[in-house]
Design a protein around this motif. Structure first.
Motif, PDB file in Angstrom:
ATOM      1  N   LYS A 108       0.822  -1.211   0.000  1.00  0.00           N
ATOM      2  CA  LYS A 108       0.000   0.000   0.000  1.00  0.00           C
ATOM      3  C   LYS A 108       0.861   1.269   0.000  1.00  0.00           C
ATOM      4  CE  LYS A 108      -3.861   0.129   2.344  1.00  0.00           C
ATOM      5  NZ  LYS A 108      -4.874   0.062   3.427  1.00  0.00           N
ATOM      6  N   GLU A 109       2.001   1.193   0.722  1.00  0.00           N
ATOM      7  CA  GLU A 109       2.884   2.370   0.733  1.00  0.00           C
ATOM      8  C   GLU A 109       3.552   2.569  -0.630  1.00  0.00           C
ATOM      9  OE1 GLU A 109       5.434  -1.094   2.064  1.00  0.00           O
ATOM     10  OE2 GLU A 109       3.368  -0.409   2.323  1.00  0.00           O
ATOM     11  N   VAL A 110       3.722   1.471  -1.380  1.00  0.00           N
ATOM     12  CA  VAL A 110       4.308   1.570  -2.723  1.00  0.00           C
ATOM     13  C   VAL A 110       3.350   2.294  -3.657  1.00  0.00           C
ATOM     14  CG1 VAL A 110       5.292   0.277  -4.643  1.00  0.00           C
ATOM     15  CG2 VAL A 110       5.551  -0.583  -2.319  1.00  0.00           C
ATOM     16  N   VAL A 111       2.047   2.114  -3.411  1.00  0.00           N
ATOM     17  CA  VAL A 111       1.051   2.806  -4.233  1.00  0.00           C
ATOM     18  C   VAL A 111       1.222   4.324  -4.101  1.00  0.00           C
ATOM     19  CG1 VAL A 111      -1.409   3.234  -4.552  1.00  0.00           C
ATOM     20  CG2 VAL A 111      -0.594   0.908  -4.162  1.00  0.00           C
ATOM     21  N   GLN A 112       1.459   4.777  -2.885  1.00  0.00           N
ATOM     22  CA  GLN A 112       1.663   6.216  -2.667  1.00  0.00           C
ATOM     23  C   GLN A 112       2.907   6.702  -3.408  1.00  0.00           C
ATOM     24  OE1 GLN A 112      -0.428   8.383  -1.230  1.00  0.00           O
ATOM     25  NE2 GLN A 112       1.005   9.978  -1.888  1.00  0.00           N
ATOM     26  N   PHE A 113       3.967   5.887  -3.328  1.00  0.00           N
ATOM     27  CA  PHE A 113       5.202   6.224  -4.056  1.00  0.00           C
ATOM     28  C   PHE A 113       4.916   6.314  -5.558  1.00  0.00           C
ATOM     29  CE2 PHE A 113       8.766   4.488  -6.557  1.00  0.00           C
ATOM     30  CZ  PHE A 113       9.750   5.420  -6.266  1.00  0.00           C
ATOM     31  N   GLY A 114       4.141   5.356  -6.071  1.00  0.00           N
ATOM     32  CA  GLY A 114       3.817   5.341  -7.496  1.00  0.00           C
ATOM     33  C   GLY A 114       2.963   6.519  -7.923  1.00  0.00           C
ATOM     34  N   LEU A 115       2.084   6.953  -7.018  1.00  0.00           N
ATOM     35  CA  LEU A 115       1.264   8.140  -7.311  1.00  0.00           C
ATOM     36  C   LEU A 115       2.138   9.391  -7.425  1.00  0.00           C
ATOM     37  CD1 LEU A 115      -1.859   7.600  -5.006  1.00  0.00           C
ATOM     38  CD2 LEU A 115      -1.905   7.895  -7.497  1.00  0.00           C
ATOM     39  N   GLU A 116       3.064   9.511  -6.490  1.00  0.00           N
ATOM     40  CA  GLU A 116       3.957  10.679  -6.493  1.00  0.00           C
ATOM     41  C   GLU A 116       4.824  10.718  -7.746  1.00  0.00           C
ATOM     42  OE1 GLU A 116       6.129  10.295  -2.876  1.00  0.00           O
ATOM     43  OE2 GLU A 116       4.382  10.665  -1.586  1.00  0.00           O
ATOM     44  N   LYS A 117       5.198   9.550  -8.242  1.00  0.00           N
ATOM     45  CA  LYS A 117       6.051   9.469  -9.430  1.00  0.00           C
ATOM     46  C   LYS A 117       5.248   9.521 -10.731  1.00  0.00           C
ATOM     47  CE  LYS A 117      10.091   8.950  -7.388  1.00  0.00           C
ATOM     48  NZ  LYS A 117      11.187   9.941  -7.560  1.00  0.00           N
ATOM     49  N   GLY A 118       3.929   9.551 -10.618  1.00  0.00           N
ATOM     50  CA  GLY A 118       3.106   9.588 -11.821  1.00  0.00           C
ATOM     51  C   GLY A 118       2.949   8.252 -12.509  1.00  0.00           C
ATOM     52  N   ILE A 119       3.342   7.183 -11.822  1.00  0.00           N
ATOM     53  CA  ILE A 119       3.213   5.834 -12.395  1.00  0.00           C
ATOM     54  C   ILE A 119       1.779   5.344 -12.239  1.00  0.00           C
ATOM     55  CG2 ILE A 119       4.009   3.433 -12.211  1.00  0.00           C
ATOM     56  CD1 ILE A 119       6.672   4.681 -11.083  1.00  0.00           C
ATOM     57  N   LYS A 129      -5.109   8.293  -9.783  1.00  0.00           N
ATOM     58  CA  LYS A 129      -6.269   8.132  -8.903  1.00  0.00           C
ATOM     59  C   LYS A 129      -7.538   8.541  -9.647  1.00  0.00           C
ATOM     60  CE  LYS A 129      -5.832   8.883  -4.488  1.00  0.00           C
ATOM     61  NZ  LYS A 129      -5.740   9.489  -3.137  1.00  0.00           N
ATOM     62  N   ASP A 130      -8.546   7.667  -9.585  1.00  0.00           N
ATOM     63  CA  ASP A 130      -9.833   7.986 -10.196  1.00  0.00           C
ATOM     64  C   ASP A 130     -10.667   8.846  -9.255  1.00  0.00           C
ATOM     65  OD1 ASP A 130      -9.116   6.581 -12.409  1.00  0.00           O
ATOM     66  OD2 ASP A 130     -10.762   5.131 -12.323  1.00  0.00           O
ATOM     67  N   ALA A 131     -11.784   9.325  -9.764  1.00  0.00           N
ATOM     68  CA  ALA A 131     -12.635  10.226  -8.986  1.00  0.00           C
ATOM     69  C   ALA A 131     -13.176   9.564  -7.722  1.00  0.00           C
ATOM     70  CB  ALA A 131     -13.793  10.705  -9.866  1.00  0.00           C
ATOM     71  N   ASP A 132     -13.378   8.251  -7.769  1.00  0.00           N
ATOM     72  CA  ASP A 132     -13.921   7.555  -6.592  1.00  0.00           C
ATOM     73  C   ASP A 132     -12.855   7.220  -5.556  1.00  0.00           C
ATOM     74  OD1 ASP A 132     -12.518   5.547  -7.814  1.00  0.00           O
ATOM     75  OD2 ASP A 132     -14.206   4.131  -7.931  1.00  0.00           O
ATOM     76  N   GLY A 133     -11.600   7.617  -5.814  1.00  0.00           N
ATOM     77  CA  GLY A 133     -10.518   7.368  -4.863  1.00  0.00           C
ATOM     78  C   GLY A 133      -9.712   6.112  -5.146  1.00  0.00           C
ATOM     79  N   SER A 134     -10.177   5.278  -6.071  1.00  0.00           N
ATOM     80  CA  SER A 134      -9.418   4.070  -6.418  1.00  0.00           C
ATOM     81  C   SER A 134      -8.166   4.460  -7.215  1.00  0.00           C
ATOM     82  CB  SER A 134     -10.287   3.105  -7.231  1.00  0.00           C
ATOM     83  OG  SER A 134     -10.728   3.720  -8.428  1.00  0.00           O
ATOM     84  N   VAL A 135      -7.152   3.618  -7.107  1.00  0.00           N
ATOM     85  CA  VAL A 135      -5.868   3.904  -7.764  1.00  0.00           C
ATOM     86  C   VAL A 135      -5.608   2.846  -8.836  1.00  0.00           C
ATOM     87  CG1 VAL A 135      -3.388   4.229  -7.440  1.00  0.00           C
ATOM     88  CG2 VAL A 135      -4.984   4.970  -5.660  1.00  0.00           C
ATOM     89  N   TRP A 136      -5.155   3.288 -10.007  1.00  0.00           N
ATOM     90  CA  TRP A 136      -4.976   2.415 -11.176  1.00  0.00           C
ATOM     91  C   TRP A 136      -3.619   2.670 -11.814  1.00  0.00           C
ATOM     92  CZ3 TRP A 136      -9.204  -0.590 -13.197  1.00  0.00           C
ATOM     93  CH2 TRP A 136     -10.408  -0.426 -12.496  1.00  0.00           C
ATOM     94  N   ILE A 137      -3.221   1.750 -12.667  1.00  0.00           N
ATOM     95  CA  ILE A 137      -2.078   1.975 -13.550  1.00  0.00           C
ATOM     96  C   ILE A 137      -2.546   1.671 -14.964  1.00  0.00           C
ATOM     97  CG2 ILE A 137      -1.155  -0.383 -13.179  1.00  0.00           C
ATOM     98  CD1 ILE A 137       1.670   0.886 -13.636  1.00  0.00           C
ATOM     99  N   ASP A 138      -2.241   2.569 -15.883  1.00  0.00           N
ATOM    100  CA  ASP A 138      -2.669   2.403 -17.275  1.00  0.00           C
ATOM    101  C   ASP A 138      -1.544   1.735 -18.072  1.00  0.00           C
ATOM    102  OD1 ASP A 138      -3.816   2.487 -19.726  1.00  0.00           O
ATOM    103  OD2 ASP A 138      -3.767   4.672 -19.949  1.00  0.00           O
ATOM    104  N   LEU A 139      -1.763   0.485 -18.423  1.00  0.00           N
ATOM    105  CA  LEU A 139      -0.753  -0.270 -19.174  1.00  0.00           C
ATOM    106  C   LEU A 139      -1.154  -0.466 -20.638  1.00  0.00           C
ATOM    107  CD1 LEU A 139       0.064  -2.991 -16.471  1.00  0.00           C
ATOM    108  CD2 LEU A 139       1.341  -0.901 -16.974  1.00  0.00           C
ATOM    109  N   THR A 140      -2.165   0.288 -21.082  1.00  0.00           N
ATOM    110  CA  THR A 140      -2.605   0.133 -22.479  1.00  0.00           C
ATOM    111  C   THR A 140      -1.504   0.481 -23.486  1.00  0.00           C
ATOM    112  OG1 THR A 140      -3.652   2.323 -22.329  1.00  0.00           O
ATOM    113  CG2 THR A 140      -5.064   0.397 -22.021  1.00  0.00           C
TER     114      THR A 140
END
Length: 601
Positions: free
Chosen positions: A296-307, A310-321
């Motif tokens: 879970k703490e890695v998710v925060q790191f990934g958010l800060e790095k732009g990896i 966060k969607d409007a509902d607060g869920s966190v995703w990564i776009d690999l398309t």
């Protein structure tokens, strides 16, 4: 020095001096059985840089080798293939060098195996994960293939020269665990492994099956009242109780935690017995109950790095398309982790726990192929160098002639039962063949187990891991063909020869080789390269089938030359030594597969 190490510089020199061309790579292959030769150089790649007839080019290179390389005796060219005949002296010298090396092949790479060596060298140590069971049922046939593959790949990578850690993650939390716990509470009547006489994993597994029976009965009753199947599945009283138990576990309710710890320990103890019988081990254990919050703490790191985003509902995703995959959730809107998050955190934790780990192998069925593509890509995007050395050892399903298995219905093939059946089958076939006259009952029992487990393991491991397979117990315990018992029997036959050799076999001798001796030495010479290729490809099948080829070559040698009856003392000594080296190689190769070899059969 290997044959290719000898030939490589000389061929490059021949091409340079004869055609004034520099070449980087030379393609070798084994000479086809219908042509004379010990090793073949493929001429066709040279045609891109040398104009001319491939036969003429091959002839000029061959002439140069005969004149300048002592080990090259003669050659012939067939189309675009230069078949090179190597002198007996080379093979005798090679054999004399290795015959006293008990670990021949381990940690030794062949000259042309640069791909495998380069990639393996990137990892300081390799962690291999396998088994990874749920604590609501015993290990079954699918787990057997998983354990045998993971253990063998770990041993092969270790033999190739790498440091290896064996690990597993035990899935000890979740609704499936609560189902067994709840059923025990309701129907267990205080049963324990001690008072029931059952292994702990079997006892717990019985209650998992019992839960499913009650659940189906309740679903049927609700549907009879007019509920839809979907409604009935959600409203069945026993599933609602199991869901509440999971919430109580997550809240740390003392009585639930105590039952959870007790029943899990029953299962751990049962697993330990199965692992011991199967002959596999582990250096470390991870538990989902400890790792499900990791990441879970890695998710925060990934958010800060732009990896991550966060969607409007607060869920966190990564776009690999852009990478050909899809969008993947890594954190739910309520802040809870998903399996992917947990696996990210667990991988990172393992490197923290074992700082010298530079790569990991995950032994998991092919239904998880996509999951691991996503996991590995996310870890790379997060910037972990070791993520370049992650590998999913994907394997196919194991089926029986009777069809697929279903654990909820109690129709799985239990691992312990399977091993017992293999031992029984080995006993039946051995008695039919009448091979065990003069053995004590204890010796027979040990041998039946060695043969039965050898048959099981070899049958499982000789198949390419990526392929699904049909496992037939009786077919696997056959003393002829590509089976474990056939190879074990050859090993035992050689031990019989060695016991009868009542003369000094330690001196080095030089003889003119019989063609069968030469072919056998050529097969032994391949062993280091086989280990490296098997490590690179994560494939025990390469080791298994190499061993079968070696045994076939030995049996041809055995049928065509006299060993103990040979009159020439030097030849007799050499043939006993050669037989011993074959046996040693069989034992080493089978050790990589986790298979024992008997001294007598």
């Amino acid at each position: 020095m290997s044959l290719q190490e000898i030939l490589n510089p000389s061929i490059k020199e021949a091409v340079q001096k004869t055609f004034d061309v520099t070449i980087e790579k030379i393609e070798f292959q084994a000479t086809r059985k219908d042509f004379e030769g010990d090793i073949t150089m493929v001429i066709f790649p040279l045609l891109k840089i040398i104009k001319g007839n491939p036969v003429e080019i091959g002839t000029k290179i061959g002439n140069y080798l005969v004149e300048n390389v002592a080990q090259v005796e003669k050659f012939n060219v067939v189309a675009g293939f230069l078949n090179i005949v190597i002198s007996d002296e080379y093979y005798v010298n090679f054999f004399n060098e290795i015959q006293s090396n008990d670990k021949f092949g381990f940690g030794a790479a062949s000259a042309n195996d640069t791909r495998g060596k380069a990639e393996l060298s990137e990892a300081k140590a390799v962690m291999v994960e396998y088994s990874s069971p749920n604590t609501n049922k015993p290990l079954h046939l699918g787990h057997v293939r998983n354990n045998l593959l993971g253990y063998s790949v770990a041993e092969i990578i270790k033999a190739s020269g790498k440091k290896v850690y064996k690990t597993q993650i035990i899935n000890d939390r979740g609704i499936h665990i609560c189902k067994s716990m709840l059923a025990w509470q309701k129907f267990g009547n205080g049963q324990t492994p001690e008072n029931s006489g059952l292994k702990g994993d079997k006892l717990v597994g019985n209650f998992y099956v019992e839960f499913d029976k009650v659940y189906k009965t309740e679903i049927a009753a609700l549907m009879a009242e007019g509920k839809s199947e979907e409604e009935a599945k959600k409203q069945a009283p026993i599933i609602l109780e199991a869901q509440q138990m999971l919430l109580d576990w997550e809240a740390g309710k003392p009585e639930v935690m105590e039952l959870w710890k007790t029943m899990n320990q029953w299962v751990y103890d049962g697993f330990a017995q199965t692992y011991k019988s199967l002959g596999v081990d582990f250096d470390s254990y991870y538990y989902e109950s400890n790792t499900y919050l990791l990441g879970k703490e890695v998710v925060q790191f990934g958010l800060e790095k732009g990896i991550f985003e966060k969607d409007a509902d607060g869920s966190v995703w990564i776009d690999l398309t852009p990478d050909g995959l899809d969008r993947k959730i890594v954190l739910r809107s309520d802040g809870t982790a998903v399996y992917m998050t947990q696996d990210i955190g667990t991988a990172i934790q393992r490197v923290k726990d074992f700082p010298d780990v530079g790569g990991m192998v995950y032994t998991v069925g092919n239904e998880q192929d996509y999951h691991f593509k996503v996991l590995f890509l996310i870890l790379k995007k997060l910037g972990f160098e070791w993520a370049e050395n992650l590998y999913h050892l994907s394997y196919g399903m194991v089926e029986l002639p009777s069809g697929k298995m279903k654990s909820r219905e109690g129709t799985v093939v239990d691992a312990d039962d399977l091993m017992e059946e293999m031992t029984t089958t080995a006993k039946s076939i051995s008695e039919e063949l009448g091979k065990l006259d003069g053995y004590s009952d204890e010796e027979k029992a040990n041998l039946y187990k060695t043969i039965g487990l050898g048959a099981l393991k070899y049958f499982m491991l000789k198949v390419d891991p990526k392929k699904s397979m049909m496992f037939n117990p009786e077919e696997s315990v056959d003393f002829a063909g590509n089976t474990g018992p056939f190879i074990q029997y050859t090993y035992a036959r050689i031990q019989s020869i060695l016991r009868k050799a009542s003369f000094d076999t330690t001196q080095k001798v030089t003889i003119e080789l019989h063609p069968k001796e030469k072919e056998l030495i050529k097969q032994i010479e391949l062993f280091p390269e086989v280990i490296q290729n098997a490590a690179h490809n994560h494939s025990p099948a390469l080791v298994a089938n190499y061993t079968y080829d070696l045994v076939k070559e030995f049996n041809s040698f055995y049928q065509n030359v006299s060993i103990l009856g040979e009159e020439n003392q030097d030849k007799k000594v050499f043939r006993v030594q050669l037989s011993k080296k074959v046996a040693d190689t069989i034992k080493l190769a089978f050790g990589l597969l986790g298979i024992e070899v008997p001294e007598r059969m």
